[in-house]
Design an enzyme around this catalytic site. Structure first.
Site, PDB file in Angstrom:
ATOM      1  N   GLU A 172      53.963  60.538 -27.377  1.00  0.00           N
ATOM      2  CA  GLU A 172      52.721  59.763 -27.243  1.00  0.00           C
ATOM      3  C   GLU A 172      51.563  60.488 -27.941  1.00  0.00           C
ATOM      4  OE1 GLU A 172      52.923  56.759 -26.175  1.00  0.00           O
ATOM      5  OE2 GLU A 172      54.707  56.715 -24.910  1.00  0.00           O
ATOM      6  N   LYS A 208      46.338  51.221 -15.892  1.00  0.00           N
ATOM      7  CA  LYS A 208      47.478  50.327 -15.638  1.00  0.00           C
ATOM      8  C   LYS A 208      48.302  50.916 -14.500  1.00  0.00           C
ATOM      9  CE  LYS A 208      48.545  48.211 -20.098  1.00  0.00           C
ATOM     10  NZ  LYS A 208      49.613  48.065 -21.110  1.00  0.00           N
ATOM     11  N   ARG A 235      44.114  46.775 -27.541  1.00  0.00           N
ATOM     12  CA  ARG A 235      44.892  47.756 -26.783  1.00  0.00           C
ATOM     13  C   ARG A 235      46.376  47.724 -27.169  1.00  0.00           C
ATOM     14  NH1 ARG A 235      44.061  49.450 -20.387  1.00  0.00           N
ATOM     15  NH2 ARG A 235      45.838  50.829 -20.327  1.00  0.00           N
ATOM     16  N   HIS A 248      61.640  49.797 -26.612  1.00  0.00           N
ATOM     17  CA  HIS A 248      62.099  49.011 -25.456  1.00  0.00           C
ATOM     18  C   HIS A 248      63.488  48.449 -25.656  1.00  0.00           C
ATOM     19  CE1 HIS A 248      57.651  48.489 -24.163  1.00  0.00           C
ATOM     20  NE2 HIS A 248      58.202  49.549 -23.616  1.00  0.00           N
ATOM     21  N   HIS A 296      56.726  51.017 -29.726  1.00  0.00           N
ATOM     22  CA  HIS A 296      57.245  50.681 -28.400  1.00  0.00           C
ATOM     23  C   HIS A 296      58.153  49.445 -28.373  1.00  0.00           C
ATOM     24  CE1 HIS A 296      54.557  53.819 -27.186  1.00  0.00           C
ATOM     25  NE2 HIS A 296      54.773  53.632 -25.905  1.00  0.00           N
ATOM     26  N   ARG A 335      42.594  45.910  -0.051  1.00  0.00           N
ATOM     27  CA  ARG A 335      42.062  45.304  -1.288  1.00  0.00           C
ATOM     28  C   ARG A 335      41.442  46.333  -2.228  1.00  0.00           C
ATOM     29  NH1 ARG A 335      40.742  41.349   2.488  1.00  0.00           N
ATOM     30  NH2 ARG A 335      42.203  39.635   2.314  1.00  0.00           N
ATOM     31  N   HIS A 368      61.776  57.688 -22.202  1.00  0.00           N
ATOM     32  CA  HIS A 368      60.863  56.771 -22.886  1.00  0.00           C
ATOM     33  C   HIS A 368      60.306  57.368 -24.195  1.00  0.00           C
ATOM     34  CE1 HIS A 368      57.908  53.690 -23.516  1.00  0.00           C
ATOM     35  NE2 HIS A 368      56.929  54.574 -23.461  1.00  0.00           N
ATOM     36  N   GLU A 401      43.906  44.642 -22.192  1.00  0.00           N
ATOM     37  CA  GLU A 401      44.875  44.330 -23.244  1.00  0.00           C
ATOM     38  C   GLU A 401      44.860  42.869 -23.670  1.00  0.00           C
ATOM     39  OE1 GLU A 401      48.533  46.473 -22.924  1.00  0.00           O
ATOM     40  OE2 GLU A 401      49.498  45.237 -24.437  1.00  0.00           O
ATOM     41  N   ASN A 439      50.918  50.263 -28.397  1.00  0.00           N
ATOM     42  CA  ASN A 439      52.365  50.008 -28.325  1.00  0.00           C
ATOM     43  C   ASN A 439      53.088  50.294 -29.631  1.00  0.00           C
ATOM     44  OD1 ASN A 439      52.309  49.276 -25.652  1.00  0.00           O
ATOM     45  ND2 ASN A 439      51.812  47.141 -26.115  1.00  0.00           N
ATOM     46  N   LYS A 492      42.887  57.439 -26.616  1.00  0.00           N
ATOM     47  CA  LYS A 492      43.282  56.372 -25.675  1.00  0.00           C
ATOM     48  C   LYS A 492      42.033  55.778 -25.016  1.00  0.00           C
ATOM     49  CE  LYS A 492      46.258  54.510 -22.272  1.00  0.00           C
ATOM     50  NZ  LYS A 492      47.487  54.543 -21.491  1.00  0.00           N
TER      51      LYS A 492
HETATM   52  N1  LIG Z   1      50.432  53.262 -16.631  1.00  0.00           N
HETATM   53  C1  LIG Z   1      50.631  53.507 -17.893  1.00  0.00           C
HETATM   54  O1  LIG Z   1      49.774  53.233 -18.735  1.00  0.00           O
HETATM   55  C2  LIG Z   1      51.902  54.164 -18.329  1.00  0.00           C
HETATM   56  C3  LIG Z   1      52.024  54.661 -19.634  1.00  0.00           C
HETATM   57  C4  LIG Z   1      53.180  55.313 -19.984  1.00  0.00           C
HETATM   58  C5  LIG Z   1      54.204  55.487 -19.061  1.00  0.00           C
HETATM   59  N2  LIG Z   1      54.064  54.989 -17.797  1.00  0.00           N
HETATM   60  C6  LIG Z   1      55.123  55.184 -16.795  1.00  0.00           C
HETATM   61  O2  LIG Z   1      55.276  56.572 -16.590  1.00  0.00           O
HETATM   62  C7  LIG Z   1      56.587  56.826 -16.091  1.00  0.00           C
HETATM   63  C8  LIG Z   1      57.140  58.065 -16.762  1.00  0.00           C
HETATM   64  O3  LIG Z   1      56.305  59.151 -16.461  1.00  0.00           O
HETATM   65  P1  LIG Z   1      56.779  60.671 -16.684  1.00  0.00           P
HETATM   66  O4  LIG Z   1      57.379  60.793 -18.020  1.00  0.00           O
HETATM   67  O5  LIG Z   1      55.641  61.529 -16.320  1.00  0.00           O
HETATM   68  O6  LIG Z   1      58.008  60.804 -15.683  1.00  0.00           O
HETATM   69  P2  LIG Z   1      58.159  61.287 -14.165  1.00  0.00           P
HETATM   70  O7  LIG Z   1      56.980  60.959 -13.359  1.00  0.00           O
HETATM   71  O8  LIG Z   1      59.472  60.748 -13.711  1.00  0.00           O
HETATM   72  O9  LIG Z   1      58.279  62.872 -14.310  1.00  0.00           O
HETATM   73  C9  LIG Z   1      59.351  63.430 -15.042  1.00  0.00           C
HETATM   74  C10 LIG Z   1      60.113  64.485 -14.244  1.00  0.00           C
HETATM   75  O10 LIG Z   1      59.379  65.717 -14.252  1.00  0.00           O
HETATM   76  C11 LIG Z   1      59.210  66.213 -12.924  1.00  0.00           C
HETATM   77  N3  LIG Z   1      57.926  66.918 -12.921  1.00  0.00           N
HETATM   78  C12 LIG Z   1      56.700  66.367 -12.973  1.00  0.00           C
HETATM   79  N4  LIG Z   1      55.756  67.306 -13.108  1.00  0.00           N
HETATM   80  C13 LIG Z   1      56.392  68.503 -13.122  1.00  0.00           C
HETATM   81  C14 LIG Z   1      55.954  69.839 -13.279  1.00  0.00           C
HETATM   82  N5  LIG Z   1      54.662  70.134 -13.473  1.00  0.00           N
HETATM   83  N6  LIG Z   1      56.887  70.814 -13.253  1.00  0.00           N
HETATM   84  C15 LIG Z   1      58.204  70.510 -13.111  1.00  0.00           C
HETATM   85  N7  LIG Z   1      58.682  69.260 -13.002  1.00  0.00           N
HETATM   86  C16 LIG Z   1      57.784  68.258 -12.994  1.00  0.00           C
HETATM   87  C17 LIG Z   1      59.274  64.984 -12.053  1.00  0.00           C
HETATM   88  O11 LIG Z   1      59.658  65.295 -10.733  1.00  0.00           O
HETATM   89  C18 LIG Z   1      60.335  64.153 -12.778  1.00  0.00           C
HETATM   90  O12 LIG Z   1      61.616  64.581 -12.409  1.00  0.00           O
HETATM   91  C19 LIG Z   1      57.378  55.568 -16.337  1.00  0.00           C
HETATM   92  O13 LIG Z   1      57.596  54.901 -15.114  1.00  0.00           O
HETATM   93  C20 LIG Z   1      56.483  54.722 -17.221  1.00  0.00           C
HETATM   94  O14 LIG Z   1      56.653  53.329 -17.015  1.00  0.00           O
HETATM   95  C21 LIG Z   1      52.929  54.346 -17.427  1.00  0.00           C
END
Ligand SMILES: NC(=O)c1ccc[n+]([C@@H]2O[C@H](COP(=O)([O-])OP(=O)(O)OC[C@H]3O[C@@H](n4cnc5c(N)ncnc54)[C@H](O)[C@@H]3O)[C@@H](O)[C@H]2O)c1
Length: 380
Positions: free
Chosen positions: A189, A147, A250, A261, A257, A125, A275, A246, A254, A236
């Site tokens: 972003e 999130k 918040r 999407h 976005h 939990r 993205h 949200e 978006n 942020k």
């Molecule tokens: N929770 C939230 O508020 C929120 C906001 C925006 C996005 N997201 C989520 O985030 C995800 C995307 O995140 P992302 O863009 O970081 O992608 P990711 O986590 O897939 O990383 C991108 C790529 O870079 C590689 N990588 C990471 N760090 C590295 C480093 N220092 N050196 C070399 N390679 C590295 C990873 O292995 C991967 O292949 C999506 O699932 C999205 O839904 C969440």
């Protein structure tokens, strides 16, 4: 410089408060763990990051004489935000007898962060977790705000929780190994924050963006990089503190976005369009809609487009894939629950640095913006 902690941002959410440290090392993490009596630490990461950066993290934690550190390594990529991986990791953590003095460290990009946060929030939990982001996107966006999510077959991020970490450490030295495409992806972003909240930050980005998207310019002394990350986290943080779950405000995060999407839907959330790359086109489309609704001048649309192109974003959708089903693309706007009965809601600029939630936009206006955008590139 090595021990310098560049900045600290507080997120004030009563008992869920925490801070974001921006540094070029792991010192703030060592201090935090040193001050808390954790018995077991579960590090969740993906294999790319494990190959490059895990050893250094382990060394740093071993110096703290922790009795038990368990590594959990997932495949890189969105497919790891699944029920299957959630189940496998949860079972592995349980097999290691976690208790309330256990800690999860999310060591990676947004994929690892969302997955690990979700696991931490449901394990017994809720056990403590720390975000140690390694991508620009994770540093400025997904690590901040609490999130967490995994994906359903039907859609992305549909299963999740609001669950705040105990700390976030943006260790900027990780970004040196991040591929350029991923840096640009995260930059979308950063730019968004300037556009929705801070005109001066936007002007600053116009002059300094190369220091953020070119890792060849990274060094211990890249003050521009730390400024941009810290500014983004501050914006942020301010919005999240005002509206943690949200309910309302918040939603301005978006910006760009809704359009992003529908483009991602059409490219199957694949590597064709990351993205942030979709958000860049989404920003351009949102500005065209704001212009059509007489909210902004055409100069604003042109200026922001110019910057997106300078940074290296591809705005021409036909360069992403040669054929688009435009009708399908438009209709997927209704997958967003906010949009019903031909009346749409968008986050639009009133000016650079000022944003508004606009309800009751006619489908007709949205449709014309999409048609004109795609036609404009067909004729090129
Ligand atoms: N929770 C939230 O508020 C929120 C906001 C925006 C996005 N997201 C989520 O985030 C995800 C995307 O995140 P992302 O863009 O970081 O992608 P990711 O986590 O897939 O990383 C991108 C790529 O870079 C590689 N990588 C990471 N760090 C590295 C480093 N220092 N050196 C070399 N390679 C590295 C990873 O292995 C991967 O292949 C999506 O699932 C999205 O839904 C969440």
């Amino acid at each position: 410089v090595i021990n310098q902690n560049l900045s600290k941002i507080s997120i004030d959410l009563a008992s869920r408060s925490y801070s974001i440290d921006i540094a070029y090392n792991l010192k703030p993490l060592d201090v935090f763990i040193g001050n808390n009596n954790y018995k077991k630490i579960f590090i969740i990461t993906d294999s790319n990051i494990a190959n490059i950066h895990l050893e250094e993290l382990l060394q740093s934690l071993h110096l703290l004489n922790l009795s038990s550190i368990i590594k959990l390594v997932v495949e890189p990529g969105e497919t790891s935000k699944s029920f299957k991986v959630f189940q496998d990791l949860s079972e592995e953590i349980i097999a290691n007898q976690p208790d309330r003095k256990s800690l999860v460290i999310a060591f990676g990009g947004g994929v690892v962060g969302d997955l690990s946060g979700f696991i931490a929030s449901t394990m017994l939990r809720g056990i403590d977790f720390i975000q140690l982001p390694t991508t620009l996107l994770a540093m400025v966006d997904s690590s901040v705000g609490g999130k967490t999510a995994i994906n359903s077959k039907i859609g992305k991020n549909l299963i999740g929780t609001f669950y705040q970490p105990k700390m976030v450490l943006c260790n900027l030295s990780y970004l040196k190994t991040l591929p350029k495409r991923q840096l640009i992806n995260g930059y979308a972003e950063v730019l968004k924050y300037g556009l929705i909240e801070d005109l001066d930050f936007f002007y600053w980005l116009e002059n300094n963006y190369t220091n953020i998207v070119e890792s060849s310019k990274y060094s211990q002394a890249n003050e521009n990089l730390s400024f941009a990350v810290s500014k983004s986290c501050k914006i942020k943080a301010k919005i999240v503190v005002a509206d943690e779950k949200e309910q309302n405000l918040r939603a301005v995060l978006n910006f760009g976005h809704s359009f992003a999407h529908i483009l991602e839907q059409e490219t199957g959330y694949s590597n064709l369009l990351l993205h942030g790359e979709a958000v860049a086109i989404g920003i351009s489309l949102a500005n065209r809609l704001a212009y059509r609704l007489k909210m902004i001048e055409s100069e604003v649309v042109a200026r922001v487009d110019r910057h997106l192109i300078d940074v290296g974003f591809v705005l021409n959708p036909y360069k992403i894939k040669p054929e688009w089903d435009i009708e399908n693309l438009k209709n997927s706007i209704f997958l967003d629950k906010k949009n019903e009965n031909q009346k749409l809601t968008f986050i639009l600029l009133e000016n650079i640095g000022k944003v508004k939630i606009v309800k009751n936009v006619n489908f007709e206006d949205f449709s014309c913006v999409i048609d004109d955008y795609f036609k404009g590139f067909l004729n090129n």
